[in-house]
Design a protein around this motif. Structure first.
Motif, PDB file in Angstrom:
ATOM      1  N   ALA A  66      60.098 121.682 -40.961  1.00 34.05           N
ATOM      2  CA  ALA A  66      60.018 122.981 -41.628  1.00 34.05           C
ATOM      3  C   ALA A  66      58.578 123.371 -41.964  1.00 34.05           C
ATOM      4  N   THR A  67      57.615 122.483 -41.672  1.00 36.81           N
ATOM      5  CA  THR A  67      56.211 122.761 -41.961  1.00 36.81           C
ATOM      6  C   THR A  67      55.648 123.673 -40.878  1.00 36.81           C
ATOM      7  N   PHE A  68      55.087 124.789 -41.284  1.00 34.86           N
ATOM      8  CA  PHE A  68      54.553 125.754 -40.335  1.00 34.86           C
ATOM      9  C   PHE A  68      53.076 125.511 -40.084  1.00 34.86           C
ATOM     10  N   HIS A  69      52.601 126.040 -38.976  1.00 36.31           N
ATOM     11  CA  HIS A  69      51.189 125.930 -38.594  1.00 36.31           C
ATOM     12  C   HIS A  69      50.285 126.374 -39.742  1.00 36.31           C
ATOM     13  N   ASN A  70      49.286 125.582 -39.997  1.00 36.42           N
ATOM     14  CA  ASN A  70      48.252 125.869 -40.993  1.00 36.42           C
ATOM     15  C   ASN A  70      48.732 125.724 -42.431  1.00 36.42           C
ATOM     16  N   ASN A  71      49.924 125.181 -42.657  1.00 33.57           N
ATOM     17  CA  ASN A  71      50.387 124.872 -44.006  1.00 33.57           C
ATOM     18  C   ASN A  71      50.047 123.415 -44.324  1.00 33.57           C
ATOM     19  N   VAL A  72      50.046 123.056 -45.607  1.00 35.29           N
ATOM     20  CA  VAL A  72      49.816 121.670 -46.007  1.00 35.29           C
ATOM     21  C   VAL A  72      50.863 120.796 -45.326  1.00 35.29           C
ATOM     22  N   GLY A  73      50.406 119.713 -44.708  1.00 31.87           N
ATOM     23  CA  GLY A  73      51.288 118.794 -43.993  1.00 31.87           C
ATOM     24  C   GLY A  73      51.340 119.047 -42.499  1.00 31.87           C
ATOM     25  N   SER A  74      50.821 120.177 -42.046  1.00 25.73           N
ATOM     26  CA  SER A  74      50.871 120.462 -40.609  1.00 25.73           C
ATOM     27  C   SER A  74      49.775 119.690 -39.874  1.00 25.73           C
ATOM     28  N   LEU A  75      50.044 119.434 -38.608  1.00 25.51           N
ATOM     29  CA  LEU A  75      49.107 118.720 -37.749  1.00 25.51           C
ATOM     30  C   LEU A  75      48.534 119.677 -36.723  1.00 25.51           C
ATOM     31  N   VAL A  76      47.312 119.399 -36.276  1.00 23.85           N
ATOM     32  CA  VAL A  76      46.717 120.204 -35.212  1.00 23.85           C
ATOM     33  C   VAL A  76      45.751 119.336 -34.415  1.00 23.85           C
ATOM     34  N   LEU A  77      45.754 119.544 -33.104  1.00 21.45           N
ATOM     35  CA  LEU A  77      44.724 118.969 -32.262  1.00 21.45           C
ATOM     36  C   LEU A  77      43.574 119.958 -32.347  1.00 21.45           C
ATOM     37  N   GLY A  78      42.445 119.544 -32.886  1.00 21.12           N
ATOM     38  CA  GLY A  78      41.363 120.486 -33.137  1.00 21.12           C
ATOM     39  C   GLY A  78      40.001 119.938 -32.795  1.00 21.12           C
ATOM     40  N   ARG A  79      39.100 120.859 -32.520  1.00 21.33           N
ATOM     41  CA  ARG A  79      37.717 120.519 -32.200  1.00 21.33           C
ATOM     42  C   ARG A  79      36.820 121.033 -33.314  1.00 21.33           C
ATOM     43  N   VAL A  80      35.872 120.224 -33.715  1.00 22.70           N
ATOM     44  CA  VAL A  80      34.903 120.659 -34.725  1.00 22.70           C
ATOM     45  C   VAL A  80      33.616 121.098 -34.036  1.00 22.70           C
ATOM     46  N   ASN A  81      32.852 121.936 -34.732  1.00 15.78           N
ATOM     47  CA  ASN A  81      31.555 122.347 -34.212  1.00 15.78           C
ATOM     48  C   ASN A  81      30.645 121.135 -34.107  1.00 15.78           C
ATOM     49  N   GLN A  82      29.766 121.151 -33.111  1.00 13.96           N
ATOM     50  CA  GLN A  82      28.825 120.050 -32.925  1.00 13.96           C
ATOM     51  C   GLN A  82      27.944 119.877 -34.159  1.00 13.96           C
ATOM     52  N   SER A  83      27.667 120.979 -34.857  1.00 19.51           N
ATOM     53  CA  SER A  83      26.805 120.919 -36.046  1.00 19.51           C
ATOM     54  C   SER A  83      27.430 120.098 -37.178  1.00 19.51           C
ATOM     55  N   ALA A  84      28.756 119.858 -37.130  1.00 17.47           N
ATOM     56  CA  ALA A  84      29.424 119.060 -38.158  1.00 17.47           C
ATOM     57  C   ALA A  84      29.068 117.587 -38.041  1.00 17.47           C
ATOM     58  N   GLY A  85      28.556 117.170 -36.896  1.00 17.34           N
ATOM     59  CA  GLY A  85      28.201 115.768 -36.687  1.00 17.34           C
ATOM     60  C   GLY A  85      29.437 114.918 -36.440  1.00 17.34           C
ATOM     61  N   ALA A  86      29.249 113.610 -36.428  1.00 16.02           N
ATOM     62  CA  ALA A  86      30.361 112.683 -36.217  1.00 16.02           C
ATOM     63  C   ALA A  86      31.261 112.671 -37.453  1.00 16.02           C
ATOM     64  N   ILE A  87      32.560 112.637 -37.231  1.00 13.21           N
ATOM     65  CA  ILE A  87      33.526 112.619 -38.336  1.00 13.21           C
ATOM     66  C   ILE A  87      34.439 111.411 -38.140  1.00 13.21           C
ATOM     67  N   ALA A  88      34.439 110.518 -39.117  1.00  7.09           N
ATOM     68  CA  ALA A  88      35.186 109.270 -39.027  1.00  7.09           C
ATOM     69  C   ALA A  88      36.643 109.439 -39.440  1.00  7.09           C
ATOM     70  N   LEU A  89      37.457 108.521 -39.011  1.00  5.73           N
ATOM     71  CA  LEU A  89      38.858 108.450 -39.379  1.00  5.73           C
ATOM     72  C   LEU A  89      38.997 108.495 -40.901  1.00  5.73           C
ATOM     73  N   GLY A  90      39.848 109.393 -41.399  1.00  2.04           N
ATOM     74  CA  GLY A  90      40.093 109.504 -42.831  1.00  2.04           C
ATOM     75  C   GLY A  90      39.193 110.475 -43.560  1.00  2.04           C
ATOM     76  N   SER A  91      38.134 110.942 -42.911  1.00  6.04           N
ATOM     77  CA  SER A  91      37.230 111.911 -43.545  1.00  6.04           C
ATOM     78  C   SER A  91      37.918 113.257 -43.686  1.00  6.04           C
ATOM     79  N   THR A  92      37.462 114.047 -44.643  1.00  6.20           N
ATOM     80  CA  THR A  92      38.027 115.382 -44.833  1.00  6.20           C
ATOM     81  C   THR A  92      36.959 116.438 -44.573  1.00  6.20           C
TER      82      THR A  92
END
Length: 138
Positions: A66-92
């Motif tokens: 019942a969780t809709f896209h972009n709601n708390v609990g939803s999952l997404v395969l996403g790409r971050v901007n290169q300027s964000a740098g490396a992002i480790a498992l568990g980071s927010t």
């Protein structure tokens, strides 16, 4: 939601009468606790049964479905901007830095809220290396 009202010790000592107010609190407070009412004691993890049952997993699956896209609990395969740098498992990170993507890195739109990284995103030019799984947490 039911209101939680603490019962003073003086209302439950051996000389106190059992009256309608006390009985109403004894009825309503457990309900308020399970609803997470303001001021109510919280149910601790240790108090929860950890036995996995078919009924329990079905309950979780139905709520997740019942969780809709972009709601708390939803999952997404996403790409971050290169300027964000490396992002480790568990980071927010802020959703504004994540764009829904294909496995090849093609993106569309943007996201809201705060998301937790469920993989690893390398801070390099390759679109594929910056694409991973995310879950919205707030």
């Amino acid at each position: 939601m039911t209101t939680y009202t603490a019962i003073p010790n003086d209302d439950v000592d051996q000389d106190s009468p059992v009256n309608q107010t006390l009985m109403t609190l004894l009825r309503d407070n457990p309900i308020a606790i399970t609803e997470g009412a303001a001021g109510a004691p919280r149910i601790l993890d240790l108090a929860l049964d950890t036995t996995v049952t078919t009924t329990g997993t079905s309950w979780v699956r139905l709520r997740y479905a019942a969780t809709f896209h972009n709601n708390v609990g939803s999952l997404v395969l996403g790409r971050v901007n290169q300027s964000a740098g490396a992002i480790a498992l568990g980071s927010t990170v802020a959703g504004s830095l994540i764009f829904p993507a294909t496995a090849g890195g093609a993106v569309s739109g943007g996201l809201a809220g705060t998301w937790r990284c469920l993989g690893f995103s390398q801070g390099i030019a390759s679109d594929e290396a910056r694409t991973t799984l995310w879950i919205r947490i707030s």
